[in-house]
Write a protein that holds these residues in place. Sequence first.
Motif, short mmCIF file in Angstrom:
data_model
loop_
_atom_site.label_atom_id
_atom_site.label_comp_id
_atom_site.label_asym_id
_atom_site.label_seq_id
_atom_site.Cartn_x
_atom_site.Cartn_y
_atom_site.Cartn_z
N GLU A 1 3.73 -0.07 0.94
CA GLU A 1 4.11 0.33 -0.41
C GLU A 1 5.01 -0.74 -1.01
OE1 GLU A 1 5.59 4.29 -0.94
OE2 GLU A 1 6.65 3.80 -2.80
N LYS A 2 4.66 -1.25 -2.19
CA LYS A 2 5.43 -2.29 -2.85
C LYS A 2 6.43 -1.68 -3.83
CE LYS A 2 3.75 -4.94 -6.00
NZ LYS A 2 4.83 -4.73 -7.01
N LEU A 3 7.31 -2.53 -4.33
CA LEU A 3 8.22 -2.12 -5.39
C LEU A 3 7.49 -2.20 -6.73
CD1 LEU A 3 11.49 -3.98 -4.34
CD2 LEU A 3 10.96 -1.56 -4.03
N PRO A 4 7.76 -1.29 -7.66
CA PRO A 4 7.05 -1.29 -8.93
C PRO A 4 7.37 -2.50 -9.82
CG PRO A 4 8.05 0.87 -8.50
CD PRO A 4 8.62 -0.10 -7.51
N TRP A 5 8.53 -3.12 -9.65
CA TRP A 5 8.98 -4.12 -10.61
C TRP A 5 8.93 -5.56 -10.08
CZ3 TRP A 5 12.14 -0.21 -8.66
CH2 TRP A 5 13.01 -0.59 -7.64
N THR A 6 8.41 -5.78 -8.89
CA THR A 6 8.36 -7.13 -8.32
C THR A 6 6.91 -7.62 -8.26
OG1 THR A 6 8.36 -6.10 -6.13
CG2 THR A 6 10.45 -6.93 -6.97
N ASP A 7 6.75 -8.96 -8.21
CA ASP A 7 5.41 -9.52 -8.21
C ASP A 7 5.12 -10.41 -7.00
OD1 ASP A 7 7.01 -11.67 -8.78
OD2 ASP A 7 6.08 -12.15 -10.71
N PHE A 8 6.02 -10.46 -6.02
CA PHE A 8 5.76 -11.24 -4.81
C PHE A 8 5.33 -10.35 -3.65
CE2 PHE A 8 10.26 -10.16 -4.67
CZ PHE A 8 10.43 -9.74 -3.36
N ASP A 9 5.41 -9.03 -3.81
CA ASP A 9 5.00 -8.11 -2.76
C ASP A 9 3.73 -7.37 -3.17
OD1 ASP A 9 6.48 -6.85 -4.76
OD2 ASP A 9 7.08 -5.19 -3.46
N PHE A 10 2.90 -7.07 -2.18
CA PHE A 10 1.60 -6.45 -2.42
C PHE A 10 1.36 -5.36 -1.37
CE2 PHE A 10 1.55 -10.60 -4.25
CZ PHE A 10 0.83 -10.47 -5.43
N ALA A 11 0.80 -4.26 -1.83
CA ALA A 11 0.55 -3.13 -0.94
C ALA A 11 -0.81 -3.25 -0.27
CB ALA A 11 0.64 -1.81 -1.71
N VAL A 12 -0.84 -2.91 1.00
CA VAL A 12 -2.08 -2.82 1.76
C VAL A 12 -2.19 -1.40 2.30
CG1 VAL A 12 -2.06 -5.27 2.36
CG2 VAL A 12 -0.97 -3.61 3.90
N PRO A 13 -3.39 -0.95 2.65
CA PRO A 13 -3.55 0.45 3.08
C PRO A 13 -2.72 0.81 4.32
CG PRO A 13 -5.68 -0.54 2.57
CD PRO A 13 -4.67 -1.65 2.55
N TYR A 14 -2.27 2.04 4.34
CA TYR A 14 -1.68 2.57 5.57
C TYR A 14 -2.75 2.57 6.66
CZ TYR A 14 2.52 4.60 3.31
OH TYR A 14 3.72 4.79 2.66
N PRO A 15 -2.36 2.34 7.91
CA PRO A 15 -3.34 2.48 8.99
C PRO A 15 -3.69 3.95 9.21
CG PRO A 15 -1.16 2.08 9.90
CD PRO A 15 -1.03 1.94 8.41
N THR A 16 -4.97 4.24 9.34
CA THR A 16 -5.42 5.59 9.66
C THR A 16 -5.61 5.70 11.17
OG1 THR A 16 -7.76 4.99 9.43
CG2 THR A 16 -6.60 5.72 7.43
N TYR A 17 -6.26 6.77 11.60
CA TYR A 17 -6.52 6.96 13.04
C TYR A 17 -7.83 6.30 13.47
CZ TYR A 17 -2.99 10.56 12.27
OH TYR A 17 -1.85 11.22 11.93
N PHE A 18 -8.60 5.81 12.54
CA PHE A 18 -9.93 5.28 12.84
C PHE A 18 -9.87 3.76 12.89
CE2 PHE A 18 -14.45 4.55 11.11
CZ PHE A 18 -15.00 4.58 12.38
#
Length: 528
Positions: free
Chosen positions: A283-300
């Motif tokens: 989960e990234k911060l809403p106001w920054t542009d150097f961080d990017f969100a990737v999916p949480y790992p699931t069980y699969f």
Amino acid sequence: ASARGCVTMERTTAAHGVGGRWLPCLVLLAVLSATPWLLIIHCHRAASVSTPHPSLVTAAPASGREGGSQPRFPSVQEQQVKNLLIASAAGDEVRRSSNVGVTGEDACRGRYLYVHDLPPRFNADILADCRHWYPWMDMCPYLVNGGLGAPLDNADGVFADEGWYATDHFGLDVIFHARVRQYECLTNDSSLAAAVFVPYYAGFDVVRHLWSNNATAKDALPVELVNWLTRRPEWRAMGGRDHFVMSGRTAWDHQRQTDSDSEWGNKLFRLPPVWNMTVLLVEKLPWTDFDFAVPYPTYFHPAKDADVLQWQQRMQGMKREFLFSFAGGERPGDPNSIRHHLIRECGASSFCNLVQCHKSEKNCLVPSTFMRVFQGARFCLQPPGDTYTRRSAFDAILAGCVPVFFHQDSAYRQYRWHLPDDRDTYSVFISEEDVRSGNASSVEETLRQIPPEVAERMTETVIGLIPRLVYADPRSKLQTLRDAVDFTVEAVIDRVSKLRKEMDHGASAREHLTQTATKVSSKIKTDY
């Protein structure tokens, strides 16, 4: 086989009275005998030209079982972690293909990754402390099987028999690093790299100190990392703009605003050199542009394409008896939370399947409990919890359940590399303000207004997203499908490429201005 064929041919010709012609066979056997040595010489020369870059993390053994027996906690898991650390310290070099075709064209040009060989204090040593990360639980069992955790029991038939693990939702540090080690275009020459990966386990590091009242201890490794990186020649090439790092936690754990001992998290995001890097989090911060969100790992964690395709086919055939569902607990201490509204509405509706989680409710800790609920519903409610995002949203998509979001930062402003731009194709959005105020239609009424054929298309879209949202088993490799790491690395390289062009353009502009200024200065001197 060719030698046996040669002998068979001689026997056959002799049986027919033709006579034996051994010279061709001798030549064939000589060629076959020489071929392995030629290959060995070729591979030795190739290895001397491009030595694999040492890796810091290896996949743990494929099973937590010992002699066919059930795993014993925690001794078996601790031994697997020790094996992981021993292999890491030894280097465990990864074989890397040259990726040069017959025509001599380099298929990896513009796609090479360079992986920093960090001192073990930034990764392997952190894993060694896994038993003490949390005051109330031992995290070592979640590091086995390459970070996937122990295999899940499929006694309830909710999962497939293989590829399902008790993966911690904040356990992406090791999984991502192990998957990067599989990347087909690794290089030990940073000048060829399109991007540079920093295998610092930022998420595991910060969790060790989240309950500490020592700001110096919280910030020690982030500060050391920045000092180590900025002294490296690889950093100086682009000032770190081609570097990327992963944290399996949310950005909120890395942006402590003061140096107070009691404040939550560390100050990784307050260190200026980090602003030049690409930082990956769940989960990234809403106001920054150097961080990017990737999916949480699931069980699969599929090991091959067939695992994914068979699961997708199974989810397409699920009978979804409920219109919508919700699995989660209230947030009584959060006045802005809408969860109690959703729980009340879901519990009162015969069209909704509710799994209400309390602090003492262990049922919600069993993955099969809510995965079964998701598989039986058309829509799955995904309100914010402690933060904007939820692992549950990805569990729901994995089950073919269309997510219903109530805040823009729960998905749309987060996972832009992995989710479609058109949110209406795979999700439903209902403003949490409307739910809180009660001015709009109820959640049930909103969902019932969606035509069945539209809802069915949304389900198909969601199921189609599964490959790009799961993390494949890092001990194997998918054949043709691309998983979340593949999409992430591609997006990082694309971002770095754009930054490199901007820097080159800026350098050219500065050079042009310098040349112009020199000419003007020379003209002024000539005129006067």
